[in-house]
Design a protein around this motif. Sequence first.
Motif, PDB file in Angstrom:
ATOM      1  N   PRO A 127       0.837  -1.205   0.000  1.00 11.92           N
ATOM      2  CA  PRO A 127       0.000   0.000   0.000  1.00 11.92           C
ATOM      3  C   PRO A 127       0.870   1.252   0.000  1.00 11.92           C
ATOM      4  CG  PRO A 127      -0.801  -1.587   1.615  1.00 11.92           C
ATOM      5  CD  PRO A 127       0.516  -2.099   1.130  1.00 11.92           C
ATOM      6  N   MET A 128       0.408   2.261  -0.717  1.00 17.06           N
ATOM      7  CA  MET A 128       1.130   3.519  -0.774  1.00 17.06           C
ATOM      8  C   MET A 128       0.634   4.425   0.358  1.00 17.06           C
ATOM      9  SD  MET A 128       1.380   6.238  -3.918  1.00 17.06           S
ATOM     10  CE  MET A 128       2.234   7.804  -3.742  1.00 17.06           C
ATOM     11  N   ILE A 129       1.513   4.709   1.301  1.00 13.31           N
ATOM     12  CA  ILE A 129       1.194   5.593   2.420  1.00 13.31           C
ATOM     13  C   ILE A 129       1.956   6.898   2.215  1.00 13.31           C
ATOM     14  CG2 ILE A 129       1.163   5.891   4.909  1.00 13.31           C
ATOM     15  CD1 ILE A 129      -0.568   3.575   3.928  1.00 13.31           C
ATOM     16  N   THR A 130       1.206   7.978   2.090  1.00 10.23           N
ATOM     17  CA  THR A 130       1.817   9.287   1.883  1.00 10.23           C
ATOM     18  C   THR A 130       1.591  10.151   3.116  1.00 10.23           C
ATOM     19  OG1 THR A 130       1.939  11.170   0.348  1.00 10.23           O
ATOM     20  CG2 THR A 130      -0.249  10.243   0.768  1.00 10.23           C
ATOM     21  N   ASN A 131       1.932  11.415   3.031  1.00 11.52           N
ATOM     22  CA  ASN A 131       1.746  12.348   4.148  1.00 11.52           C
ATOM     23  C   ASN A 131       0.686  13.379   3.802  1.00 11.52           C
ATOM     24  OD1 ASN A 131       3.975  11.262   5.730  1.00 11.52           O
ATOM     25  ND2 ASN A 131       5.316  12.250   4.248  1.00 11.52           N
ATOM     26  N   TRP A 132      -0.036  13.812   4.811  1.00 11.28           N
ATOM     27  CA  TRP A 132      -1.007  14.892   4.617  1.00 11.28           C
ATOM     28  C   TRP A 132      -0.301  16.208   4.329  1.00 11.28           C
ATOM     29  CZ3 TRP A 132      -6.450  14.796   5.103  1.00 11.28           C
ATOM     30  CH2 TRP A 132      -7.007  13.591   5.548  1.00 11.28           C
ATOM     31  N   ILE A 133       0.764  16.451   5.053  1.00 11.81           N
ATOM     32  CA  ILE A 133       1.484  17.723   4.982  1.00 11.81           C
ATOM     33  C   ILE A 133       2.979  17.442   5.037  1.00 11.81           C
ATOM     34  CG2 ILE A 133      -0.358  19.110   6.037  1.00 11.81           C
ATOM     35  CD1 ILE A 133       1.161  18.790   8.728  1.00 11.81           C
ATOM     36  N   PRO A 134       3.835  18.421   4.733  1.00  6.56           N
ATOM     37  CA  PRO A 134       5.283  18.215   4.919  1.00  6.56           C
ATOM     38  C   PRO A 134       5.586  17.767   6.340  1.00  6.56           C
ATOM     39  CG  PRO A 134       4.878  20.235   3.695  1.00  6.56           C
ATOM     40  CD  PRO A 134       3.533  19.752   4.164  1.00  6.56           C
ATOM     41  N   LYS A 135       6.608  16.931   6.483  1.00  4.77           N
ATOM     42  CA  LYS A 135       6.929  16.326   7.779  1.00  4.77           C
ATOM     43  C   LYS A 135       7.656  17.265   8.734  1.00  4.77           C
ATOM     44  CE  LYS A 135       8.709  12.814   5.551  1.00  4.77           C
ATOM     45  NZ  LYS A 135       9.388  11.532   5.239  1.00  4.77           N
ATOM     46  N   SER A 136       8.075  18.409   8.233  1.00  6.77           N
ATOM     47  CA  SER A 136       8.781  19.371   9.079  1.00  6.77           C
ATOM     48  C   SER A 136       8.780  20.720   8.379  1.00  6.77           C
ATOM     49  CB  SER A 136      10.225  18.925   9.324  1.00  6.77           C
ATOM     50  OG  SER A 136      10.950  18.930   8.107  1.00  6.77           O
ATOM     51  N   HIS A 137       9.123  21.768   9.114  1.00  6.87           N
ATOM     52  CA  HIS A 137       9.261  23.080   8.484  1.00  6.87           C
ATOM     53  C   HIS A 137      10.405  23.071   7.479  1.00  6.87           C
ATOM     54  CE1 HIS A 137       6.205  25.463  10.406  1.00  6.87           C
ATOM     55  NE2 HIS A 137       6.603  25.120  11.623  1.00  6.87           N
ATOM     56  N   GLU A 138      11.443  22.312   7.758  1.00 10.60           N
ATOM     57  CA  GLU A 138      12.565  22.224   6.819  1.00 10.60           C
ATOM     58  C   GLU A 138      12.104  21.637   5.493  1.00 10.60           C
ATOM     59  OE1 GLU A 138      17.147  20.474   6.662  1.00 10.60           O
ATOM     60  OE2 GLU A 138      15.688  19.577   8.020  1.00 10.60           O
ATOM     61  N   GLU A 139      11.330  20.564   5.554  1.00  6.59           N
ATOM     62  CA  GLU A 139      10.814  19.957   4.324  1.00  6.59           C
ATOM     63  C   GLU A 139       9.884  20.918   3.602  1.00  6.59           C
ATOM     64  OE1 GLU A 139       7.636  16.538   3.693  1.00  6.59           O
ATOM     65  OE2 GLU A 139       9.596  15.655   4.180  1.00  6.59           O
ATOM     66  N   ARG A 140       9.044  21.628   4.366  1.00  2.00           N
ATOM     67  CA  ARG A 140       8.131  22.611   3.769  1.00  2.00           C
ATOM     68  C   ARG A 140       8.909  23.711   3.051  1.00  2.00           C
ATOM     69  NH1 ARG A 140       7.037  27.448   5.170  1.00  2.00           N
ATOM     70  NH2 ARG A 140       7.940  27.269   7.260  1.00  2.00           N
ATOM     71  N   ILE A 198       0.071  30.290   4.481  1.00  2.00           N
ATOM     72  CA  ILE A 198      -0.141  30.380   5.920  1.00  2.00           C
ATOM     73  C   ILE A 198      -0.835  29.151   6.493  1.00  2.00           C
ATOM     74  CG2 ILE A 198      -2.334  31.642   5.704  1.00  2.00           C
ATOM     75  CD1 ILE A 198      -1.446  33.217   8.237  1.00  2.00           C
ATOM     76  N   ASP A 199      -1.742  28.532   5.727  1.00  2.00           N
ATOM     77  CA  ASP A 199      -2.438  27.347   6.233  1.00  2.00           C
ATOM     78  C   ASP A 199      -1.512  26.138   6.297  1.00  2.00           C
ATOM     79  OD1 ASP A 199      -4.715  28.822   6.545  1.00  2.00           O
ATOM     80  OD2 ASP A 199      -5.849  27.863   4.943  1.00  2.00           O
ATOM     81  N   ILE A 200      -0.693  25.941   5.268  1.00  2.00           N
ATOM     82  CA  ILE A 200       0.249  24.820   5.278  1.00  2.00           C
ATOM     83  C   ILE A 200       1.298  25.033   6.364  1.00  2.00           C
ATOM     84  CG2 ILE A 200       1.859  23.431   3.945  1.00  2.00           C
ATOM     85  CD1 ILE A 200      -0.995  23.265   2.947  1.00  2.00           C
ATOM     86  N   THR A 201       1.790  26.255   6.476  1.00  2.00           N
ATOM     87  CA  THR A 201       2.757  26.574   7.531  1.00  2.00           C
ATOM     88  C   THR A 201       2.142  26.304   8.900  1.00  2.00           C
ATOM     89  OG1 THR A 201       3.806  28.257   6.147  1.00  2.00           O
ATOM     90  CG2 THR A 201       4.203  28.385   8.510  1.00  2.00           C
ATOM     91  N   GLY A 202       0.905  26.715   9.076  1.00  2.00           N
ATOM     92  CA  GLY A 202       0.215  26.488  10.341  1.00  2.00           C
ATOM     93  C   GLY A 202       0.019  25.011  10.628  1.00  2.00           C
ATOM     94  N   ALA A 203      -0.309  24.249   9.572  1.00  2.00           N
ATOM     95  CA  ALA A 203      -0.515  22.806   9.734  1.00  2.00           C
ATOM     96  C   ALA A 203       0.767  22.119  10.188  1.00  2.00           C
ATOM     97  CB  ALA A 203      -1.000  22.193   8.426  1.00  2.00           C
ATOM     98  N   VAL A 204       1.889  22.468   9.555  1.00  2.00           N
ATOM     99  CA  VAL A 204       3.168  21.869   9.932  1.00  2.00           C
ATOM    100  C   VAL A 204       3.508  22.219  11.372  1.00  2.00           C
ATOM    101  CG1 VAL A 204       5.649  21.830   9.441  1.00  2.00           C
ATOM    102  CG2 VAL A 204       4.011  21.793   7.551  1.00  2.00           C
ATOM    103  N   ASP A 205       3.271  23.468  11.744  1.00  2.00           N
ATOM    104  CA  ASP A 205       3.575  23.893  13.107  1.00  2.00           C
ATOM    105  C   ASP A 205       2.682  23.174  14.118  1.00  2.00           C
ATOM    106  OD1 ASP A 205       5.263  25.850  14.617  1.00  2.00           O
ATOM    107  OD2 ASP A 205       3.304  26.471  15.350  1.00  2.00           O
ATOM    108  N   TYR A 206       1.415  23.009  13.776  1.00  2.00           N
ATOM    109  CA  TYR A 206       0.474  22.394  14.709  1.00  2.00           C
ATOM    110  C   TYR A 206       0.730  20.898  14.864  1.00  2.00           C
ATOM    111  CZ  TYR A 206      -3.944  21.167  16.968  1.00  2.00           C
ATOM    112  OH  TYR A 206      -4.893  20.691  17.856  1.00  2.00           O
ATOM    113  N   TYR A 207       0.888  20.212  13.740  1.00  2.00           N
ATOM    114  CA  TYR A 207       0.922  18.750  13.775  1.00  2.00           C
ATOM    115  C   TYR A 207       2.308  18.138  13.963  1.00  2.00           C
ATOM    116  CZ  TYR A 207      -3.960  18.543  12.279  1.00  2.00           C
ATOM    117  OH  TYR A 207      -5.331  18.656  12.221  1.00  2.00           O
ATOM    118  N   THR A 208       3.369  18.865  13.650  1.00  2.00           N
ATOM    119  CA  THR A 208       4.694  18.228  13.640  1.00  2.00           C
ATOM    120  C   THR A 208       5.660  18.805  14.672  1.00  2.00           C
ATOM    121  OG1 THR A 208       5.783  19.659  11.989  1.00  2.00           O
ATOM    122  CG2 THR A 208       4.391  17.870  11.149  1.00  2.00           C
ATOM    123  N   THR A 209       5.177  19.681  15.535  1.00  2.00           N
ATOM    124  CA  THR A 209       6.026  20.254  16.586  1.00  2.00           C
ATOM    125  C   THR A 209       5.355  20.017  17.941  1.00  2.00           C
ATOM    126  OG1 THR A 209       5.055  22.476  16.786  1.00  2.00           O
ATOM    127  CG2 THR A 209       6.573  22.103  14.936  1.00  2.00           C
TER     128      THR A 209
END
Length: 307
Positions: free
Chosen positions: A174-187, A195-206
Amino acid sequence: MRKSVTFKNGYLNMAGHLYLPEGFNENEKHSAIVTVHPGSSCKDQTSGLYAEKLAELGYVTLAFDASYQGESGGEPRYIEEPAARVEDVRCAIDYLTTLDYVDENRIGVLGVCAGGGYAVNAAMTERRIKAVGTVTAANIGRTNRLGDGSPGAAIKTLEAIGKQRTAEARGAEPMITNWIPKSHEEREQAGINDIDITGAVDYYTTPRAQHPNSPNKLKFTSLGSVLGFDAFHLAEELLTQPLQIIVGSVQGAFGAYQDGHELYNKAASEKKDLFVIEGASHYDLYDQPEPVSQAVKKLEAFYKENL
């Protein structure tokens, strides 16, 4: 007071947190509210935060993990299936009606982000829901159909999903991908500054809100169902319950500001309100004290009047 509970969605065991008001008396009848988490999220994040705050206002509240996600059951893991997400809401209400201290005629729902869209969709055919609240609700189908904004993006994704399903039917992993970048560095490496993607990375990965029940994993082929889903379809006919929509004024890629206005205009509800929190972005409304406080104050008045 919070306690862990389980309930059924068909053969699946659903995991939830039930929040009870201070001074709770099980011999009295209480209004209840189901909170529905965003895509990729879990009961331990923003839906749980709102459930806790609503419990402080006197409501019995239930936050839960979606089918196939978090601590809830279902295989394969990490799928986002709109039909299941909507049925989750109905089954959460089923569970609440089995509790002697819940008044079955005073049950509401509150959804955040994609959970807002699912809450709205469920309410159209679930008349036990007497009041519908949304916080920065997003129509997940529209958001994903937009994709990167390039012409035919949705069709290209559907073509890729078809090829991946064929591969998996023939034995591929099965192909498992990510909802959002895994870190701010990757983003940043991807050149994504919305701003929404940046916010998502900050909320979910920190440490801000990172949680093991929200691992940023998505089974790629499940996006086929998401792309064909319209959370607001038939709202002009079937959504008649009192409706409170809350959005932030700061707009980003997820389009919640746009979706909030569309929902307000479409809903058949005679009692409906659109509240814009100035200066707040999508993820500010997940956990930042001032915007959340404004949202909860608005929801307090709404549910008091309609439950």
